[in-house]
Structure formats: structure tokens, C-alpha cells
Design a protein around this motif. Structure first.
Motif, PDB file in Angstrom:
ATOM      1  N   ALA A   1       8.128  -0.915   3.247  1.00 49.02           N
ATOM      2  CA  ALA A   1       7.679  -1.088   1.860  1.00 49.02           C
ATOM      3  C   ALA A   1       8.293  -0.035   0.956  1.00 49.02           C
TER       4      ALA A   1
ATOM      5  N   ALA B   1      11.143  -0.701  -2.144  1.00 53.74           N
ATOM      6  CA  ALA B   1      10.964  -0.213  -3.518  1.00 53.74           C
ATOM      7  C   ALA B   1      12.144   0.648  -3.947  1.00 53.74           C
TER       8      ALA B   1
ATOM      9  N   THR C   1      11.730  -6.068  -5.181  1.00 52.32           N
ATOM     10  CA  THR C   1      10.412  -5.661  -5.684  1.00 52.32           C
ATOM     11  C   THR C   1       9.318  -6.536  -5.099  1.00 52.32           C
ATOM     12  N   ARG C   2       9.587  -7.838  -5.002  1.00 55.62           N
ATOM     13  CA  ARG C   2       8.599  -8.756  -4.402  1.00 55.62           C
ATOM     14  C   ARG C   2       8.381  -8.441  -2.920  1.00 55.62           C
TER      15      ARG C   2
ATOM     16  N   ALA D   1       6.130  -5.445  -2.775  1.00 54.45           N
ATOM     17  CA  ALA D   1       4.745  -5.816  -3.147  1.00 54.45           C
ATOM     18  C   ALA D   1       4.078  -6.603  -2.020  1.00 54.45           C
ATOM     19  N   ARG D   2       4.827  -7.484  -1.371  1.00 58.20           N
ATOM     20  CA  ARG D   2       4.280  -8.285  -0.267  1.00 58.20           C
ATOM     21  C   ARG D   2       3.777  -7.381   0.865  1.00 58.20           C
TER      22      ARG D   2
ATOM     23  N   ASN E   1       3.071  -4.124   0.665  1.00 52.41           N
ATOM     24  CA  ASN E   1       1.967  -3.262   0.213  1.00 52.41           C
ATOM     25  C   ASN E   1       0.649  -4.037   0.200  1.00 52.41           C
ATOM     26  N   THR E   2       0.713  -5.324  -0.130  1.00 53.25           N
ATOM     27  CA  THR E   2      -0.504  -6.158  -0.088  1.00 53.25           C
ATOM     28  C   THR E   2      -1.019  -6.279   1.337  1.00 53.25           C
TER      29      THR E   2
END
Length: 382
Positions: free
Chosen positions: A350, A354, A370-371, A374-375, A377-378
């Protein structure tokens, strides 16, 4: 109705004839453009029986008129041959000579590409400017400087095929922008080159273009976002283009004169031939990357090889191959993120996604990375 495709296909041959008769490149190109304007005006009402011969005759007259009108060029007028009698155009194709002239070593890559699109491709300055997202005046200046650079240049020895192929590959990699599809234009020009010269690397480049272009429809989602190879809908791939590319590649490889474009095409063929990412022959892809590394010793090739090693031998083997490369290499951080994710190290992956997004060369790639960050990190928060 005027056949614009025919005009574009005839342009390089007409230009080459004028230059061989003694016109410098810039003056010859201007004369050909004037002849094309005349064709647009007169052909719909009175189409010629020999279009190329007509263009050569009119362009040569335009050149002579311009030469005579310029007092400073009187001396040069004495050197040019008198206007030939109208008649059928010679069957020989001089356009091959233009490929080498437009890839002149004194030109920058950007200028060589622009001049190739104008002189060999027959495109207008406006079309080229729109494709490269620059003002038309800027592109006109670039093309004018390039024409001046090659004016008077004579190819008294065989041209460098490798340089021509690099220029065509640059055109292909620009892809698509505005009304002009540069990838399709590069394929068209490479087909013409392949018809004019018997060289396995020309065939290799054509095969590579066809194999990459076959996947084009699946590379972006409806919202314009990038779709990685592993997630592409392979049912949308152009199977006819894949079959043609593989056939051209096999014929080139059979000549046993391996070059970098043939090796790249072989890798693309293995991807195109696989029903899924999991069923891809990654071991053979690594072997082809080894061949490509031997031919080019390119850091980008080594980076792509690390990805293939990660698929063939596991992510840790891929990370070990990646560790040998400079950390400043473009896309290295993104590859590291992918391999760490495959290895189960989601926090590191992650963070690296970034970081890679901040270094991305274009908006689509930045948004994709970026996606990915974010994926993960979720998932970590869940």
C-alpha cells in the motif's frame, strides 16, 4: 469523390522523385503540398488516369515556378533538370528512401517523428499538432526546422534500419489523441516499410504492433481508467490481428536473425496466446526476456523481466531480481508494490503504491496506482 487515402499513399513517392531530381527537401515538400491542393481542387471533376504521374508533373512545375521566382536561387535553377515530358510514373517506389531521410541521425526523436508523419505519412501539420497536443504554429516550426536540417542530405550508403524502426515505434507508442490514431498510422507506415524492404526486424516490429494493438479495446474501462493485463476481458481482443501478428513473427524468427523487436513480439505473442494470466507460459516469457536483455541490456527490459520472474518463480524471486535495479528507475516502485502484494505484505505494498502514484508519468497511471493503494488500505482497516 476525392480519395484522401490514395493521396496520402502517393505523397512520399512523389516527394522522393522531386528530391532525387535535385530539389532540396524543404522546397520539394512545399511543391508537393501545392500539388496536393491542386489535386483536391481538380480531381473530383477531372480525375487523372495516372494519379502519381499527375502529382509528379504538377509538383515539379510548382518547384520550377518557385525556383524561377526567387532571384537568389537563379544559379540553382541552372542545375535543375528541365521539366520531363508528361507520362506514366515509374513503377519504382522511392518512399523507402524517405524513411531513412526522415530518421536522419542529426534530427531529435521528436523532429524525426513529426517529419516522418508529414513526409512519409502525408499528414497535415494541423493533424500532427492535434495528435501531440501542441499549437499548430509550434508543430509547423518543428517540421520546418527538421526539413531544413535534412535539406541537401544525401544517402550515399544504406540507411540505418534500426533508426527508422525506433522512429516508427515512437509513433506507435504515442497511441491515440484527437482525430488521429497514431498507433494505427504507425502500423500503416510499418506495413509499407515491410512491403518495401525484406528485413526480419521490420517484420518483428510489425508483429509487435499488431499484437499490442489487438488488446487495445480492453485496456481501458468505460470511465477511461486503466485495466491491467490480468484483469482485461480477453474476449475483446482482436483475434484476427493476433493471428496475423503471430504468423508474421513466426516467419521472421524462422530466418534466425533475432533482433529486439522480434524478441518483444515473441513475449507479446505468449501473452496474446494465453487463455488467462494463470495459464500464461511465464517460464518461456522469462527466457525471452533473457534474450532481450542480451540484445539491449536495457534497465526497462530488466524491470519487466522482474515482473515475469515474479510470476514464474514466485514474488520473492521477482523482488530479488528487482533489487538489482536502480531505485530511481521509472515504474520500479509500482512493480515493487505489485510483488509485495503478491507476497502478502499488504502494508508495504500500500505504501509503495502511494509512492508510485506520486511519480507516475501520466494521469491515468497515477489514478490507477492511487486506487490500488486505497484498495489495500481499505483491506487493512477492515
Amino acid at each position: 469523390m476525392l480519395d484522401e487515402t490514395l493521396l496520402r499513399s502517393l505523397t512520399p513517392g512523389v516527394l522522393a522523385v522531386l528530391v532525387r531530381r535535385g530539389a532540396d527537401f524543404a522546397a520539394a515538400e512545399d511543391a508537393v503540398q501545392d500539388a496536393l491542393v491542386e489535386a483536391v481542387r481538380s480531381w473530383p471533376e477531372d480525375p487523372p488516369r495516372d494519379p502519381k504521374g499527375w502529382l509528379i508533373t504538377v509538383a515539379w512545375r510548382k518547384f520550377l515556378d518557385a525556383t524561377r521566382a526567387d532571384a537568389a536561387r537563379r544559379r540553382r535553377e541552372d542545375r535543375v533538370e528541365e521539366e520531363p515530358a508528361p507520362g506514366p510514373a515509374a513503377a519504382t517506389d522511392d518512399s523507402l528512401w524517405l524513411y531513412f531521410l526522415c530518421a536522419h541521425p542529426s534530427l531529435t526523436p521528436a523532429s524525426a517523428v513529426a517529419l516522418t508523419l508529414r513526409a512519409v505519412g502525408g499528414l497535415t501539420t494541423r493533424q500532427i499538432a492535434e495528435a501531440y497536443l501542441v499549437p499548430e504554429a509550434t508543430m509547423a516550426q518543428r517540421i520546418s526546422r527538421a526539413k531544413r536540417t535534412v535539406s541537401g542530405a544525401r544517402l550515399d550508403r544504406p540507411g540505418d534500419v534500426a533508426t527508422v524502426l525506433r522512429v516508427l515505434y515512437l509513433v506507435f507508442n504515442e497511441g491515440y489523441s484527437g482525430e488521429l490514431d497514431l498507433a494505427a498510422e504507425a502500423i500503416r507506415l510499418t506495413r509499407r516499410l515491410a512491403a518495401a524492404i525484406d528485413h526480419p526486424e521490420v517484420s518483428g516490429l510489425l508483429a509487435l504492433m499488431l499484437l499490442h494493438h489487438a488488446r487495445r479495446a480492453s485496456r481501458t474501462a468505460p470511465d477511461g481508467s486503466l485495466v491491467p493485463l490480468a484483469e482485461q476481458d480477453r474476449r475483446r481482443w482482436d483475434t484476427a490481428a493476433i493471428a496475423e501478428g503471430i504468423g508474421i513473427l513466426q516467419a521472421a524468427l524462422a530466418r534466425d536473425r533475432l533482433g529486439e523487436f522480434q524478441a518483444q513480439a515473441a513475449i507479446a505473442a505468449l501473452h496474446a496466446d494465453a487463455p488467462s494470466t494463470e495459464e500464461t507460459d511465464w517460464v518461456q516469457i522469462v527466457e525471452w526476456y533473457d534474450e532481450l536483455t542480451r540484445l539491449t541490456d536495457s534497465p526497462v527490459v530488466r524491470l519487466n523481466r522482474a515482473v515475469a520472474v515474479g510470476e514464474a518463480d514466485g514474488p520473492r524471486a521477482g523482488l530479488a531480481a528487482l533489487a538489482e535495479l536502480d531505485e530511481a528507475l521509472p515504474r520500479r516502485t509500482a512493480v515493487a508494490a505489485h510483488l509485495h502484494e503478491r507476497d502478502g505484505d499488504l502494508p508495504t505494498a500500500a505504501r509503495l503504491y502511494a509512492e508510485a502514484a506520486l511519480r507516475a508519468a501520466n494521469l491515468a497511471e497515477r489514478e490507477h496506482l492511487t486506487r490500488q493503494a486505497a484498495r489495500l488500505n481499505t483491506l487493512l482497516r477492515g
